[in-house]
Design a protein around this motif. Structure first.
Motif, PDB file in Angstrom:
ATOM      1  N   ALA A  71       1.718  -1.210  -2.318  1.00 16.27           N
ATOM      2  CA  ALA A  71       2.228  -1.130  -0.947  1.00 16.27           C
ATOM      3  C   ALA A  71       3.744  -0.978  -0.929  1.00 16.27           C
ATOM      4  CB  ALA A  71       1.812  -2.376  -0.164  1.00 16.27           C
ATOM      5  N   ALA A  72       4.415  -1.687  -1.828  1.00 16.40           N
ATOM      6  CA  ALA A  72       5.872  -1.591  -1.898  1.00 16.40           C
ATOM      7  C   ALA A  72       6.312  -0.205  -2.358  1.00 16.40           C
ATOM      8  CB  ALA A  72       6.416  -2.661  -2.839  1.00 16.40           C
ATOM      9  N   ARG A  73       5.583   0.373  -3.300  1.00 14.02           N
ATOM     10  CA  ARG A  73       5.898   1.735  -3.751  1.00 14.02           C
ATOM     11  C   ARG A  73       5.747   2.729  -2.595  1.00 14.02           C
ATOM     12  NH1 ARG A  73       6.653   2.857  -9.536  1.00 14.02           N
ATOM     13  NH2 ARG A  73       6.688   5.013  -8.826  1.00 14.02           N
ATOM     14  N   LEU A  74       4.699   2.551  -1.811  1.00 14.29           N
ATOM     15  CA  LEU A  74       4.467   3.440  -0.677  1.00 14.29           C
ATOM     16  C   LEU A  74       5.573   3.305   0.364  1.00 14.29           C
ATOM     17  CD1 LEU A  74       0.641   2.787  -0.314  1.00 14.29           C
ATOM     18  CD2 LEU A  74       1.676   4.971  -0.973  1.00 14.29           C
ATOM     19  N   ALA A  75       5.955   2.064   0.645  1.00 13.33           N
ATOM     20  CA  ALA A  75       7.024   1.839   1.627  1.00 13.33           C
ATOM     21  C   ALA A  75       8.348   2.412   1.132  1.00 13.33           C
ATOM     22  CB  ALA A  75       7.158   0.342   1.903  1.00 13.33           C
ATOM     23  N   ALA A  76       8.638   2.214  -0.154  1.00 16.98           N
ATOM     24  CA  ALA A  76       9.876   2.734  -0.722  1.00 16.98           C
ATOM     25  C   ALA A  76       9.909   4.255  -0.713  1.00 16.98           C
ATOM     26  CB  ALA A  76      10.051   2.215  -2.150  1.00 16.98           C
ATOM     27  N   ALA A  77       8.732   4.872  -0.773  1.00 14.29           N
ATOM     28  CA  ALA A  77       8.653   6.333  -0.752  1.00 14.29           C
ATOM     29  C   ALA A  77       8.865   6.903   0.648  1.00 14.29           C
ATOM     30  CB  ALA A  77       7.293   6.784  -1.292  1.00 14.29           C
ATOM     31  N   GLY A  78       8.829   6.024   1.649  1.00 13.36           N
ATOM     32  CA  GLY A  78       9.130   6.475   3.001  1.00 13.36           C
ATOM     33  C   GLY A  78       7.949   6.888   3.844  1.00 13.36           C
ATOM     34  N   VAL A  79       6.719   6.455   3.463  1.00 11.79           N
ATOM     35  CA  VAL A  79       5.580   6.796   4.311  1.00 11.79           C
ATOM     36  C   VAL A  79       5.707   6.037   5.624  1.00 11.79           C
ATOM     37  CG1 VAL A  79       4.096   7.251   2.328  1.00 11.79           C
ATOM     38  CG2 VAL A  79       4.054   4.999   3.403  1.00 11.79           C
ATOM     39  N   GLY A  80       5.093   6.602   6.672  1.00 10.04           N
ATOM     40  CA  GLY A  80       5.280   6.043   7.997  1.00 10.04           C
ATOM     41  C   GLY A  80       4.687   4.663   8.203  1.00 10.04           C
ATOM     42  N   ARG A  81       3.526   4.427   7.614  1.00 11.26           N
ATOM     43  CA  ARG A  81       2.856   3.143   7.825  1.00 11.26           C
ATOM     44  C   ARG A  81       1.890   2.885   6.682  1.00 11.26           C
ATOM     45  NH1 ARG A  81      -0.952   1.875  13.004  1.00 11.26           N
ATOM     46  NH2 ARG A  81      -1.414  -0.319  12.559  1.00 11.26           N
ATOM     47  N   VAL A  82       1.785   1.628   6.267  1.00 13.26           N
ATOM     48  CA  VAL A  82       0.896   1.228   5.177  1.00 13.26           C
ATOM     49  C   VAL A  82       0.016   0.078   5.653  1.00 13.26           C
ATOM     50  CG1 VAL A  82       0.734   0.371   2.813  1.00 13.26           C
ATOM     51  CG2 VAL A  82       2.638   1.871   3.464  1.00 13.26           C
ATOM     52  N   GLU A  83      -1.272   0.178   5.383  1.00 11.22           N
ATOM     53  CA  GLU A  83      -2.206  -0.899   5.724  1.00 11.22           C
ATOM     54  C   GLU A  83      -2.984  -1.309   4.480  1.00 11.22           C
ATOM     55  OE1 GLU A  83      -6.240  -1.727   8.429  1.00 11.22           O
ATOM     56  OE2 GLU A  83      -5.075   0.105   8.743  1.00 11.22           O
ATOM     57  N   ASP A  84      -3.017  -2.610   4.225  1.00 15.25           N
ATOM     58  CA  ASP A  84      -3.792  -3.165   3.116  1.00 15.25           C
ATOM     59  C   ASP A  84      -4.997  -3.888   3.705  1.00 15.25           C
ATOM     60  OD1 ASP A  84      -4.844  -4.418   0.899  1.00 15.25           O
ATOM     61  OD2 ASP A  84      -3.045  -5.580   0.426  1.00 15.25           O
ATOM     62  N   LEU A  85      -6.206  -3.447   3.338  1.00 15.88           N
ATOM     63  CA  LEU A  85      -7.409  -4.081   3.868  1.00 15.88           C
ATOM     64  C   LEU A  85      -7.632  -5.478   3.296  1.00 15.88           C
ATOM     65  CD1 LEU A  85      -7.849  -1.142   4.800  1.00 15.88           C
ATOM     66  CD2 LEU A  85     -10.281  -1.452   4.327  1.00 15.88           C
ATOM     67  N   ALA A  86      -6.888  -5.834   2.249  1.00 15.98           N
ATOM     68  CA  ALA A  86      -6.938  -7.182   1.658  1.00 15.98           C
ATOM     69  C   ALA A  86      -8.352  -7.595   1.268  1.00 15.98           C
ATOM     70  CB  ALA A  86      -6.318  -8.204   2.608  1.00 15.98           C
ATOM     71  N   LEU A  87      -9.033  -6.733   0.535  1.00 13.91           N
ATOM     72  CA  LEU A  87     -10.379  -7.011   0.047  1.00 13.91           C
ATOM     73  C   LEU A  87     -10.320  -7.164  -1.473  1.00 13.91           C
ATOM     74  CD1 LEU A  87     -12.273  -4.353   2.203  1.00 13.91           C
ATOM     75  CD2 LEU A  87     -12.328  -6.843   2.528  1.00 13.91           C
ATOM     76  N   ASP A  88     -10.749  -8.323  -1.974  1.00  8.54           N
ATOM     77  CA  ASP A  88     -10.663  -8.632  -3.405  1.00  8.54           C
ATOM     78  C   ASP A  88     -11.969  -8.261  -4.109  1.00  8.54           C
ATOM     79  OD1 ASP A  88     -10.286  -9.681  -5.928  1.00  8.54           O
ATOM     80  OD2 ASP A  88      -9.936 -11.738  -5.267  1.00  8.54           O
ATOM     81  N   THR A  89     -11.900  -7.270  -4.972  1.00  5.03           N
ATOM     82  CA  THR A  89     -13.098  -6.812  -5.684  1.00  5.03           C
ATOM     83  C   THR A  89     -13.674  -7.894  -6.591  1.00  5.03           C
ATOM     84  OG1 THR A  89     -11.604  -5.810  -7.313  1.00  5.03           O
ATOM     85  CG2 THR A  89     -12.534  -4.362  -5.644  1.00  5.03           C
ATOM     86  N   TYR A  90     -12.821  -8.653  -7.231  1.00  8.36           N
ATOM     87  CA  TYR A  90     -13.282  -9.653  -8.203  1.00  8.36           C
ATOM     88  C   TYR A  90     -14.042 -10.786  -7.520  1.00  8.36           C
ATOM     89  CZ  TYR A  90     -13.104 -12.931 -12.165  1.00  8.36           C
ATOM     90  OH  TYR A  90     -13.429 -13.788 -13.186  1.00  8.36           O
ATOM     91  N   ALA A  91     -13.541 -11.241  -6.388  1.00 12.62           N
ATOM     92  CA  ALA A  91     -14.083 -12.436  -5.737  1.00 12.62           C
ATOM     93  C   ALA A  91     -15.335 -12.182  -4.917  1.00 12.62           C
ATOM     94  CB  ALA A  91     -13.008 -13.066  -4.846  1.00 12.62           C
ATOM     95  N   GLN A  92     -15.630 -10.926  -4.597  1.00 10.14           N
ATOM     96  CA  GLN A  92     -16.747 -10.625  -3.706  1.00 10.14           C
ATOM     97  C   GLN A  92     -17.815  -9.811  -4.453  1.00 10.14           C
ATOM     98  OE1 GLN A  92     -15.479  -9.738   0.498  1.00 10.14           O
ATOM     99  NE2 GLN A  92     -13.480  -9.534  -0.465  1.00 10.14           N
TER     100      GLN A  92
END
Length: 257
Positions: free
Chosen positions: A206-227
């Motif tokens: 997400a930080a790489r995307l923001a630093a690259a200047g994309v307009g908006r970033v959304e993280d669905l916050a879904l953990d593959t390991y735990a679910q």
């Protein structure tokens, strides 16, 4: 009645055919039971083909899935025509302005990222494992989209099911690679047991995307390991001593005009 395909969607991509799929709604059995879409998983080929058909139909009915042979690289391929599975190029990201096809990325802990510039009608998909992420796979996807007419500030990006920090233990050598790249990367590591750290891969992406200047970033916050009931996880399978693991797919497409 067959279990429906679970499709996780992002608000930033609302109105664009897309979905982060999991393991629910497929026909595979055994250790990879569910919607396993990994060609290299050792699963029955007919089951994987059926799963891919079901997954594609849940996102953009009738559209072929176009995917690459993922090798944890920073490389992005521009798609002008669909290709067969046997013709897949070695790369870890795709970009297109073609309507009527689905870009597909498979993961099993690594970060899937879906991109879109609605105004330009350009989309992208990236497989960002730690190697690809630090190597710039998301930056290269954005550049490929720009070459098709996208505008960086108009691009939105969504981060799908990924191994979360609490589940991702790494050693000091791993952490050192990231600090050598940028000392500010220390913020993505939380101290764990002696000599080990917990790495926040989705936050780094997400930080790489923001630093690259994309307009908006959304993280669905879904953990593959735990679910385990919802997602496949390479690390979970490894910790359990299982000889096989499935892959989920992230898909994005442009509807036919």
């Amino acid at each position: 009645m067959a279990e429906p395909v679970e499709v996780n969607r992002a608000e930033v991509l609302a109105g664009i055919p897309h979905g982060f799929l999991g393991r629910r709604g497929g026909v595979s059995t055994g250790l990879v039971a569910g919607l396993n879409m990994g060609l290299g998983s050792g699963d029955d080929a007919a089951a994987v083909a059926e799963n891919r058909a079901r997954g594609g139909a849940a996102v953009l009915p009738g559209a072929p899935i176009v995917a690459c042979y993922q090798v944890h690289s920073p490389d992005c391929v521009t798609v002008t025509e669909p290709w067969s599975d046997a013709e897949r190029p070695q790369a870890d990201a795709l970009a297109t302005n073609r309507h009527g096809l689905l870009l597909g990325i498979v993961t099993a802990d690594c970060t899937p990222v879906l991109f879109a510039d609605r105004e330009a009608g350009v989309i992208g998909a990236a497989h960002a494992g730690w190697k690809g992420a630090i190597g710039g796979v998301t930056d290269n996807t954005i550049a490929a989209m720009e070459a098709l007419g996208a505008r960086r500030g108009a691009i939105v990006a969504a981060i799908g099911p990924t191994i979360a920090q609490a589940s991702y233990e790494v050693d000091e050598g791993f952490r050192s690679r990231f600090l050598e790249s940028d000392s500010a990367n220390t913020r993505f590591f939380m101290a764990g047991k002696p000599g080990h750290w917990q790495f926040d891969l989705p936050a780094y992406v997400a930080a790489r995307l923001a630093a690259a200047g994309v307009g908006r970033v959304e993280d669905l916050a879904l953990d593959t390991y735990a679910q385990a009931d919802r997602f496949y996880s390479f690390r979970r399978a490894t910790h359990r001593g299982e000889p096989a693991y499935g892959r989920q797919m992230a898909l994005i497409g442009l509807s036919e005009r």
